[in-house]
Design an enzyme around this catalytic site. Structure first.
Site, PDB file in Angstrom:
ATOM      1  N   ILE A  73       0.870  -1.188   0.000  1.00 54.04           N
ATOM      2  CA  ILE A  73       0.000   0.000   0.000  1.00 54.04           C
ATOM      3  C   ILE A  73       0.900   1.228   0.000  1.00 54.04           C
ATOM      4  O   ILE A  73       1.888   1.287   0.722  1.00 54.04           O
ATOM      5  CB  ILE A  73      -0.972   0.015   1.201  1.00 54.04           C
ATOM      6  CG1 ILE A  73      -1.914   1.220   1.101  1.00 54.04           C
ATOM      7  CG2 ILE A  73      -0.228  -0.017   2.520  1.00 54.04           C
ATOM      8  CD1 ILE A  73      -3.075   1.177   2.082  1.00 54.04           C
ATOM      9  N   LEU A  74       0.557   2.171  -0.858  1.00 55.62           N
ATOM     10  CA  LEU A  74       1.365   3.385  -0.963  1.00 55.62           C
ATOM     11  C   LEU A  74       0.482   4.571  -1.289  1.00 55.62           C
ATOM     12  O   LEU A  74      -0.273   4.548  -2.263  1.00 55.62           O
ATOM     13  CB  LEU A  74       2.430   3.225  -2.058  1.00 55.62           C
ATOM     14  CG  LEU A  74       3.275   4.473  -2.379  1.00 55.62           C
ATOM     15  CD1 LEU A  74       4.126   4.858  -1.185  1.00 55.62           C
ATOM     16  CD2 LEU A  74       4.153   4.234  -3.605  1.00 55.62           C
ATOM     17  N   VAL A  75       0.571   5.591  -0.467  1.00 57.66           N
ATOM     18  CA  VAL A  75      -0.007   6.894  -0.783  1.00 57.66           C
ATOM     19  C   VAL A  75       1.171   7.787  -1.161  1.00 57.66           C
ATOM     20  O   VAL A  75       2.168   7.857  -0.420  1.00 57.66           O
ATOM     21  CB  VAL A  75      -0.772   7.485   0.416  1.00 57.66           C
ATOM     22  CG1 VAL A  75      -1.245   8.902   0.106  1.00 57.66           C
ATOM     23  CG2 VAL A  75      -1.962   6.599   0.774  1.00 57.66           C
TER      24      VAL A  75
ATOM     25  N   GLU B 203       0.227  -8.473   4.781  1.00 57.12           N
ATOM     26  CA  GLU B 203       1.550  -9.081   4.736  1.00 57.12           C
ATOM     27  C   GLU B 203       2.582  -8.175   5.396  1.00 57.12           C
ATOM     28  O   GLU B 203       2.911  -7.103   4.894  1.00 57.12           O
ATOM     29  CB  GLU B 203       1.940  -9.335   3.275  1.00 57.12           C
ATOM     30  CG  GLU B 203       3.297  -9.996   3.096  1.00 57.12           C
ATOM     31  CD  GLU B 203       3.633 -10.224   1.633  1.00 57.12           C
ATOM     32  OE1 GLU B 203       4.824 -10.245   1.301  1.00 57.12           O
ATOM     33  OE2 GLU B 203       2.692 -10.363   0.826  1.00 57.12           O
TER      34      GLU B 203
END
Length: 463
Positions: free
Chosen positions: A253-255, A287
């Site tokens: 997940i990346l913002v 994960e």
């Protein structure tokens, strides 16, 4: 036989000069982190501008040989611009001179391609041109995706940036990675994944088990043309779960840095949680979550659990027992884990797995202790009891899996056996055997956990 006559020394002759041996300067190299700056830009006007947004990568050294250094350059400065429109990159490399100081001259282009691969553009003019030729890259890629949810930004966007428009809104689009367009988008995002997600590796863009959830912001320009800005994404894998279900595992997940700390990460988690519920998967797991993301995830789950009636009796029962007091004075303090029925209800309905629910359970107990300061000593006592059970394996009451190496003539690196232990050995954290050091380390773990619980509770109260 006569002796060979020795030459007579000349008392006035000049002494012999010593031969001077010259050594070239040893090249100590320069760490990549010290000479590379990376900026995220959304227009060609921002390239080289003083107000461009600089991003701080996790670690650049890991992409440059074994010791993370660059050799053979004097006065080296590398400035890299990454387009938030097309996700192409351009590297401006400047140096005073090159010389081989014993370790060669680092091939900068190949080193940078380890990070940026095909997104790295050789010519600056070509890079600047991508802001116009690929201005609709994100919009065209997600056009075949499934819109899951959208939400008005309501001030989430930074008023000092290009996102600060009243008409903008946010939506999440789901795409299957096996799809050519989704794989193409993810390939463009890989450099940011490598730079900004610690310990990450690219996912297999040909595996249809992967799903990409893309967070985009829509707005209209002065000509009324719709623009799509990618704010972030999460990569999720869909596993088969026996006998007739699936489970979702959030892997990445990346913002993007300019949009962090504005609630977008939590929004992605909320949307993914809704997907898990609506599609009735077995559960949703993560994960190896980093600490900050775990904090966001738990905050999202706590808000859902506070409105989940089936566990309220269990929470109230534990809170009532704690309020009786004097637990901290007892020799043995129970862990106060939730009943198995509550764990199963949460998994079936909210799709929160057992491990995550146990993290949330302690926060729910803390929130129920009002006024909490009056019962803090006993609350810390049950946290300490649980931490000791996890670390030392005592009174854990749960079984785990353990991997043990076994001899093999076939492949020593692949030789192991897995068995289920009865004392949760797999959950143990091995710490110093010295009694004094052990107690100090255990207390540190307790203090860190209590601090985390307080921060999450504070965040939930302010929502």
């Amino acid at each position: 036989m006569g002796q060979k006559q020795q030459p007579t020394a000349d008392p006035i002759s000049e002494p012999k000069k010593r031969r001077r041996v010259g050594f070239s300067n040893i090249d100590d190299g320069i760490e990549a982190n010290q000479c590379i700056l990376i900026y995220l830009v959304s227009s060609k006007e921002e390239v080289g501008a003083s107000h461009s947004f600089r991003i701080s990568p996790v670690d650049l050294n890991s992409f440059f040989d074994d010791d993370g250094k660059i050799y053979g350059y004097n006065g080296l400065k590398i400035t890299i611009w990454v387009s938030s429109i097309s996700f192409h990159a351009f590297a401006d490399i400047k140096f005073q001179s090159t010389s081989d100081g014993g370790k060669g001259i680092t091939d900068l282009k190949s080193s940078l391609q380890r990070i940026f691969a095909d997104t790295l553009v050789d010519n600056k003019d070509d890079f600047l041109q991508t802001f116009s030729t690929e201005s609709h890259f994100v919009r065209s890629i997600i056009s075949d995706g499934e819109i899951l949810q959208h939400k008005t930004s309501n001030g989430h966007a930074d008023s000092n940036s290009h996102l600060g428009t009243a008409a903008s809104d946010v939506e999440v689009v789901r795409m299957v990675i096996g799809n050519t367009a989704a794989g193409h988008l993810y390939s463009r995002l890989v450099p940011l994944v490598l730079l900004l997600i610690d310990g990450s590796n690219p996912i297999d863009v040909e595996d249809p088990g992967w799903e990409l959830y893309v967070l985009v912001q829509k707005k209209s320009d002065e000509q009324g043309d719709g623009q799509h800005k990618l704010l972030g994404f999460t990569a999720v894998y869909r596993f088969y779960h026996y006998p007739d279900s699936t489970r979702l595992r959030l892997s990445q997940i990346l913002v993007l840095p300019p949009y962090q700390h504005k609630g977008y990460g939590g929004h992605l988690v909320e949307v993914l949680s809704n997907v898990a519920i609506l599609e009735d998967v077995y559960d949703l797991t993560v994960e190896e979550p980093l600490d900050y993301f775990q904090h966001v995830r738990t905050s999202v789950d706590i808000k859902r659990l506070l409105h989940f009636a089936p566990i309220q009796d269990a929470v109230n029962s534990t809170v009532s027992y704690l309020k009786q007091g004097k637990l901290s004075k007892k020799t043995h303090v129970p862990c106060f884990n939730p009943p198995a029925s509550a764990v199963e209800d949460v998994r079936k309905t909210l799709k929160i797995n057992r491990k995550q629910f146990l993290q949330c359970w302690e926060v729910l107990i803390y929130l129920g202790l009002d006024p909490v300061d009056k019962y803090m000593e006993d609350f810390v006592a049950i946290i300490s009891s649980r931490v000791k059970a996890d670390v030392l394996g005592k009174d854990s009451g749960s079984s785990g899996k353990q991997v043990v190496e076994v001899p093999s003539d076939y492949n020593p690196e692949m030789s192991f056996a897995m068995f289920r232990s009865q004392d949760s050995e797999a959950a143990r954290v091995w710490i110093d055997e010295n009694q004094t050091n052990q107690e100090e380390q255990l207390q540190q773990l307790v203090d860190e956990r209590v601090k985390e619980i307080k921060l999450i509770a504070q965040k939930v109260h302010h929502v």
